[in-house]
Design an enzyme around this catalytic site. Structure first.
Site, mmCIF file in Angstrom:
data_model
loop_
_atom_site.group_PDB
_atom_site.id
_atom_site.type_symbol
_atom_site.label_atom_id
_atom_site.label_comp_id
_atom_site.label_asym_id
_atom_site.label_seq_id
_atom_site.Cartn_x
_atom_site.Cartn_y
_atom_site.Cartn_z
ATOM 1 N N ARG A 87 -22.399 -1.539 18.349
ATOM 2 C CA ARG A 87 -22.600 -2.583 17.496
ATOM 3 C C ARG A 87 -23.697 -2.352 16.621
ATOM 4 N NH1 ARG A 87 -24.120 -7.341 21.588
ATOM 5 N NH2 ARG A 87 -21.925 -7.720 21.764
ATOM 6 N N ARG A 157 -32.195 -9.507 18.791
ATOM 7 C CA ARG A 157 -30.834 -8.915 18.751
ATOM 8 C C ARG A 157 -30.956 -8.908 16.929
ATOM 9 N NH1 ARG A 157 -26.848 -9.245 22.523
ATOM 10 N NH2 ARG A 157 -27.736 -8.677 24.569
ATOM 11 N N LYS A 220 -31.516 -11.213 26.806
ATOM 12 C CA LYS A 220 -31.415 -11.239 25.155
ATOM 13 C C LYS A 220 -32.039 -12.123 24.668
ATOM 14 C CE LYS A 220 -27.072 -11.378 25.638
ATOM 15 N NZ LYS A 220 -25.473 -11.683 25.472
ATOM 16 N N LYS A 222 -32.228 -14.227 20.419
ATOM 17 C CA LYS A 222 -31.330 -14.206 19.292
ATOM 18 C C LYS A 222 -32.193 -15.035 18.152
ATOM 19 C CE LYS A 222 -26.855 -13.394 21.388
ATOM 20 N NZ LYS A 222 -25.816 -14.203 21.534
ATOM 21 N N CYS A 440 -13.428 -14.930 20.733
ATOM 22 C CA CYS A 440 -14.345 -13.813 20.842
ATOM 23 C C CYS A 440 -13.239 -12.589 21.101
ATOM 24 C CB CYS A 440 -15.104 -13.821 22.052
ATOM 25 S SG CYS A 440 -14.113 -14.098 23.694
ATOM 26 N N CYS A 446 -13.219 -6.031 26.552
ATOM 27 C CA CYS A 446 -14.564 -6.676 27.116
ATOM 28 C C CYS A 446 -14.318 -6.736 28.501
ATOM 29 C CB CYS A 446 -14.704 -8.271 26.449
ATOM 30 S SG CYS A 446 -15.855 -9.112 27.357
ATOM 31 N N CYS A 485 -14.258 -15.970 28.470
ATOM 32 C CA CYS A 485 -15.054 -16.299 29.512
ATOM 33 C C CYS A 485 -16.256 -17.285 29.243
ATOM 34 C CB CYS A 485 -15.659 -15.156 30.162
ATOM 35 S SG CYS A 485 -17.161 -14.424 29.648
ATOM 36 N N CYS A 489 -19.004 -15.992 23.514
ATOM 37 C CA CYS A 489 -19.169 -15.336 22.440
ATOM 38 C C CYS A 489 -18.552 -15.673 21.120
ATOM 39 C CB CYS A 489 -18.764 -13.885 22.603
ATOM 40 S SG CYS A 489 -19.625 -13.092 24.023
HETATM 41 FE FE1 SRM Z 1 -21.350 -12.033 23.473
HETATM 42 C C1 SRM Z 1 -21.858 -10.033 26.278
HETATM 43 C C2 SRM Z 1 -19.004 -9.638 22.426
HETATM 44 C C3 SRM Z 1 -21.537 -13.074 20.254
HETATM 45 C C4 SRM Z 1 -23.153 -14.753 24.596
HETATM 46 N N1 SRM Z 1 -20.364 -10.070 24.330
HETATM 47 C C5 SRM Z 1 -20.696 -9.565 25.417
HETATM 48 C C6 SRM Z 1 -19.981 -8.397 25.595
HETATM 49 C C7 SRM Z 1 -20.869 -7.214 25.310
HETATM 50 C C8 SRM Z 1 -19.402 -8.082 27.219
HETATM 51 C C9 SRM Z 1 -20.399 -7.192 28.089
HETATM 52 O O1 SRM Z 1 -21.512 -7.623 28.230
HETATM 53 O O2 SRM Z 1 -20.017 -6.099 28.496
HETATM 54 C C10 SRM Z 1 -18.839 -8.536 24.834
HETATM 55 C C11 SRM Z 1 -18.294 -7.277 24.241
HETATM 56 C C12 SRM Z 1 -16.833 -7.374 23.783
HETATM 57 C C13 SRM Z 1 -16.152 -6.382 22.927
HETATM 58 O O3 SRM Z 1 -15.421 -5.607 23.569
HETATM 59 O O4 SRM Z 1 -16.517 -6.198 21.974
HETATM 60 C C14 SRM Z 1 -19.492 -9.555 23.500
HETATM 61 N N2 SRM Z 1 -20.577 -11.209 21.762
HETATM 62 C C15 SRM Z 1 -19.541 -10.421 21.493
HETATM 63 C C16 SRM Z 1 -19.002 -10.501 20.330
HETATM 64 C C17 SRM Z 1 -18.449 -9.092 19.518
HETATM 65 C C18 SRM Z 1 -18.010 -11.488 19.992
HETATM 66 C C19 SRM Z 1 -16.974 -11.549 18.872
HETATM 67 O O5 SRM Z 1 -15.661 -11.845 19.018
HETATM 68 O O6 SRM Z 1 -17.580 -11.361 17.635
HETATM 69 C C20 SRM Z 1 -20.196 -10.979 19.463
HETATM 70 C C21 SRM Z 1 -21.142 -10.004 18.908
HETATM 71 C C22 SRM Z 1 -22.272 -10.371 18.315
HETATM 72 C C23 SRM Z 1 -23.336 -9.316 17.821
HETATM 73 O O7 SRM Z 1 -22.888 -8.885 16.678
HETATM 74 O O8 SRM Z 1 -24.596 -9.395 18.249
HETATM 75 C C24 SRM Z 1 -20.814 -11.732 20.330
HETATM 76 N N3 SRM Z 1 -22.246 -13.466 22.701
HETATM 77 C C25 SRM Z 1 -22.075 -13.695 21.359
HETATM 78 C C26 SRM Z 1 -22.439 -15.183 21.247
HETATM 79 C C27 SRM Z 1 -22.463 -15.934 19.870
HETATM 80 C C28 SRM Z 1 -23.626 -15.994 19.082
HETATM 81 O O9 SRM Z 1 -24.669 -15.402 19.570
HETATM 82 O O10 SRM Z 1 -23.837 -16.716 18.046
HETATM 83 C C29 SRM Z 1 -22.908 -15.434 22.398
HETATM 84 C C30 SRM Z 1 -23.469 -17.014 23.052
HETATM 85 C C31 SRM Z 1 -24.615 -17.343 22.233
HETATM 86 C C32 SRM Z 1 -25.651 -17.138 23.435
HETATM 87 O O11 SRM Z 1 -26.270 -16.034 23.517
HETATM 88 O O12 SRM Z 1 -26.098 -17.980 24.356
HETATM 89 C C33 SRM Z 1 -22.955 -14.653 23.285
HETATM 90 N N4 SRM Z 1 -22.221 -12.218 25.112
HETATM 91 C C34 SRM Z 1 -22.805 -13.409 25.589
HETATM 92 C C35 SRM Z 1 -23.336 -13.252 26.801
HETATM 93 C C36 SRM Z 1 -23.948 -14.528 27.742
HETATM 94 C C37 SRM Z 1 -25.466 -14.599 27.718
HETATM 95 C C38 SRM Z 1 -26.115 -15.370 28.422
HETATM 96 O O13 SRM Z 1 -26.996 -16.353 27.978
HETATM 97 O O14 SRM Z 1 -25.871 -15.414 29.855
HETATM 98 C C39 SRM Z 1 -23.042 -12.067 27.459
HETATM 99 C C40 SRM Z 1 -23.064 -11.428 28.920
HETATM 100 C C41 SRM Z 1 -24.453 -11.189 29.236
HETATM 101 O O15 SRM Z 1 -25.237 -11.033 28.307
HETATM 102 O O16 SRM Z 1 -24.635 -11.146 30.465
HETATM 103 C C42 SRM Z 1 -22.208 -11.457 26.356
HETATM 104 FE FE1 SF4 Z 2 -16.189 -10.992 26.488
HETATM 105 FE FE2 SF4 Z 2 -16.732 -13.442 27.487
HETATM 106 FE FE3 SF4 Z 2 -17.921 -12.504 25.365
HETATM 107 FE FE4 SF4 Z 2 -15.356 -13.251 25.179
HETATM 108 S S1 SF4 Z 2 -17.050 -14.770 25.884
HETATM 109 S S2 SF4 Z 2 -16.159 -11.353 24.260
HETATM 110 S S3 SF4 Z 2 -14.622 -12.583 27.103
HETATM 111 S S4 SF4 Z 2 -17.980 -11.697 27.311
#
Ligand code: SRM
Ligand code: SF4
Length: 577
Positions: A87, A157, A220, A222, A440, A446, A485, A489
């Site tokens: 990323r 981030r 994390k 943001k 997402c 993922c 899930c 995301c």
């Molecule tokens: Fe996310 C984890 C993809 C935006 C909350 N996110 C992941 C992971 C890396 C899975 C992992 O931990 O192994 C996913 C990788 C999937 C893949 O194969 O690419 C993933 N997140 C994404 C992306 C690519 C979704 C998309 O379809 O665009 C976004 C990449 C953002 C970036 O460029 O930095 C993405 N993730 C978000 C958002 C939305 C936002 O920030 O606007 C959220 C919710 C907002 C928030 O943080 O509350 C988000 N991602 C999470 C979480 C839960 C965090 C938490 O507070 O518990 C995880 C899991 C974790 O961190 O444990 C996670």
């Molecule tokens: Fe993966 Fe869950 Fe984030 Fe979708 S919402 S990219 S399934 S960690």
């Protein structure tokens, strides 16, 4: 807006207990170096071992394997086909055509999926990079002035900025703040440069991480810069947002929002999505000091015992927003003044051409799921590369996974539009509903996905389009978001209809965010299968069509009609699955 229910007289500032294992590994990591260099030499496994599996995240990579073929490989007694997802760091989502052509080539030559994936946080991801190519990937990025530092892990981030191409001067100023914030809050360790760019280690007596500290942040973090009335970056998904306040088109300061976040865990009511609190207005010159104070307060007070409660949103609810705010004022040496008025009216991107006040033109392209790949009949990835070859301005990635060809001179418009049309990047038949839908990544890359999201969205939208037509709602749209899930995301927890993966083919349905993205939706039904999702959307949209007030948005309607309870304060009103 405040999420405080009542003032907490004796707040617990620091949570005592056995520290989460991530705290040990950060402390022992030698400022994010670990033994990644040694691991890179180890060609017996395609993966990273022990702590390095987590540490590479702070360098912008996640170890993954293709879940579609995992079981088959297991049967054959083969190790999962390990690879990394990268990323990039792209504050404000801006990338030049030259940089684009280099990443386009890298995706072709060295990724197993051959795609560039635009994310919900204004950057791009490569999926499927094998270990022998990882160093080359970082060196390629470095050669074009890019990196992937701190795009994952317990750090600040990628910093977002509203993609507002029309008010060019205001956008430029806001964008520059996004870059400054990103730079200011970056880890200062030289680990990235040493490991990936072969720079020599230089010992120093200075404090290595004056802002983040030697164990970095509890979780994390943001940050965004947003230009109202557009809330395309969804402030309430973020720990810290700077709301641009302008006077006659000039930026004069920011309202500061703290403590948003969307993730939750099924079955754990101690976790929930939460909108941010408005701390008040600051003048421009205090921006970095306030950002640093919010980050260090969260660094010191955030929960390092339980990672599920470690984000800023939980710290605010534990200590009280007033206590947190007073500490930020103390650390920054600044008092917040009363918030300046502003309103968020919309979040989606406006597609097609718009003219900026500087006379330049900007073309926003709808990219379904942000997936740039050459599909049958739609060579999207090639199309963007072809545009990059002639484009004189820049590209802007939006936080809705779309792409803006920005800064186009009148004389170049026609050629760019022709290319976009030839490659399926402009399709006049894309419905408003499709443009308002997002998912997402989920399967196959993922590791946390419980249900399909990106691969489910296109056909789901086909069906929803037909339902809307049937219910006399042709041309209307509902903000519809799917996440595989409850991590959220795809920001389903800020959607009018949010589908949150529960298991294969099963989703929890949440209803009731608003167009401006200032309200968390509430639980409507649990464990609904795909057919059930359509039945529910049919019934709900039929009611919306028949009973709504003039132009009433779907999310407002479901609350007024009593279909779900409004979430005013998450910790009190949100119904947990
Ligand atoms: Fe996310 C984890 C993809 C935006 C909350 N996110 C992941 C992971 C890396 C899975 C992992 O931990 O192994 C996913 C990788 C999937 C893949 O194969 O690419 C993933 N997140 C994404 C992306 C690519 C979704 C998309 O379809 O665009 C976004 C990449 C953002 C970036 O460029 O930095 C993405 N993730 C978000 C958002 C939305 C936002 O920030 O606007 C959220 C919710 C907002 C928030 O943080 O509350 C988000 N991602 C999470 C979480 C839960 C965090 C938490 O507070 O518990 C995880 C899991 C974790 O961190 O444990 C996670
Ligand atoms: Fe993966 Fe869950 Fe984030 Fe979708 S919402 S990219 S399934 S960690």
């Amino acid at each position: 807006m405040s999420n405080d229910i009542e003032k907490n007289e004796n707040p617990v500032l620091i949570v005592e207990g056995k520290l989460a294992d991530n705290e040990r590994l950060k402390a022992e990591s030698d400022f994010l170096r670990g033994t990644i260099v040694e691991d890179l030499q180890d060609r017996i496994t395609g993966g990273f071992t022990a702590d390095n599996f987590q540490l590479i995240r702070t360098h912008g990579m996640y170890q993954q394997d293709d879940r579609d073929i995992r079981a088959e490989r297991q049967k054959q007694k083969l190790e999962p086909l390990h690879n990394v997802m990268l990323r990039a760091r792209l504050p404000g989502g801006i990338i030049t055509p030259t940089q684009w052509l280099a990443i386009d080539k890298f995706a072709d030559d060295y990724t197993s999926y051959g795609s560039i994936r635009l994310t919900t946080r204004q950057t791009f991801q490569f999926h499927g990079v094998l270990k022998p190519n990882i160093k080359l990937m970082h060196q390629t990025l470095n050669s074009i002035g890019l990196d992937s530092i701190a795009t994952a892990g317990d750090v600040n981030r990628n910093v977002l900025c509203t993609s507002n191409p029309v008010e060019s001067e205001l956008h430029q100023e806001a964008y520059e703040w996004a870059v400054k914030l990103s730079e200011h809050l970056l880890p200062k360790t030289r680990a990235y440069a040493e490991i990936w760019l072969d720079e020599e280690r230089v010992e120093t007596t200075e404090v290595v991480e004056p802002i983040l500290g030697s164990t970095y942040l509890p979780r994390k973090f943001k940050t965004t810069v947003v230009i109202p009335p557009q809330n395309d970056i969804d402030v309430h998904a973020n720990d810290l947002s700077f709301v641009a306040i302008s006077d006659n088109g000039k930026l004069i300061g920011f309202n500061v929002l703290v403590g948003g976040g969307l993730a939750m865990t099924h079955g754990d009511s101690g976790t929930y999505p939460r909108t941010a609190d408005d701390f008040g207005f600051i003048a421009l010159e205090h921006t970095l000091a306030v950002a640093e104070a919010v980050v260090t307060t969260q660094r010191d007070w955030g929960n390092r015992v339980n990672r599920k409660n470690a984000k800023t949103k939980y710290t605010l609810d534990r200590v009280g927003a007033d206590t947190f705010k007073a500490e930020v004022e103390r650390r920054a040496g600044v008092e917040f003044s009363e918030s300046r008025p502003y309103e968020f009216t919309h979040r989606g991107d406006s597609f097609g051409w718009v003219a900026g006040i500087d006379g330049k033109h900007h073309l926003t392209l709808f990219i379904e799921n942000g997936r740039l790949l050459d599909f049958a009949g739609k060579s999207l990835k090639t199309g963007v590369a072809e545009i990059a070859k002639i484009h004189q301005g820049d590209f802007r990635l939006t936080a809705n996974q779309n792409l803006i060809v920005a800064g186009v001179a009148e004389a170049d418009k026609a050629a760019i539009e022709t290319l976009a049309r030839e490659h399926g990047l402009i399709n006049d038949s894309v419905s408003n509903q499709r443009k308002s839908s997002m998912a997402c990544v989920a399967f196959p890359t993922c590791p946390l996905a419980m249900a399909e999201a990106e691969r489910y969205l296109p056909t789901l939208v086909d069906d929803v389009e037909a339902i809307l037509v049937k219910n006399d709602l042709a041309g209307e749209s509902i903000i519809l978001r799917v996440t595989g899930c409850p991590n959220g995301c795809g920001r389903a927890m800020l959607a009018e209809i949010g589908l949150v993966g529960k298991g294969p083919g099963k989703y929890n349905m949440y209803l009731g965010s608003d167009l401006g993205g200032t309200r968390v939706p509430n639980l409507y039904k649990e464990n609904v299968d795909e057919a059930g999702v359509l039945t529910e959307i049919d019934a709900l949209s039929a009611r919306w069509s028949a009973e709504r007030n003039n132009n009433e948005a779907f999310g407002d309607f479901v609350i007024r009609a009593g279909i779900v309870d409004e979430v005013k304060i998450s910790v009190r009103d949100f119904h947990h699955a």
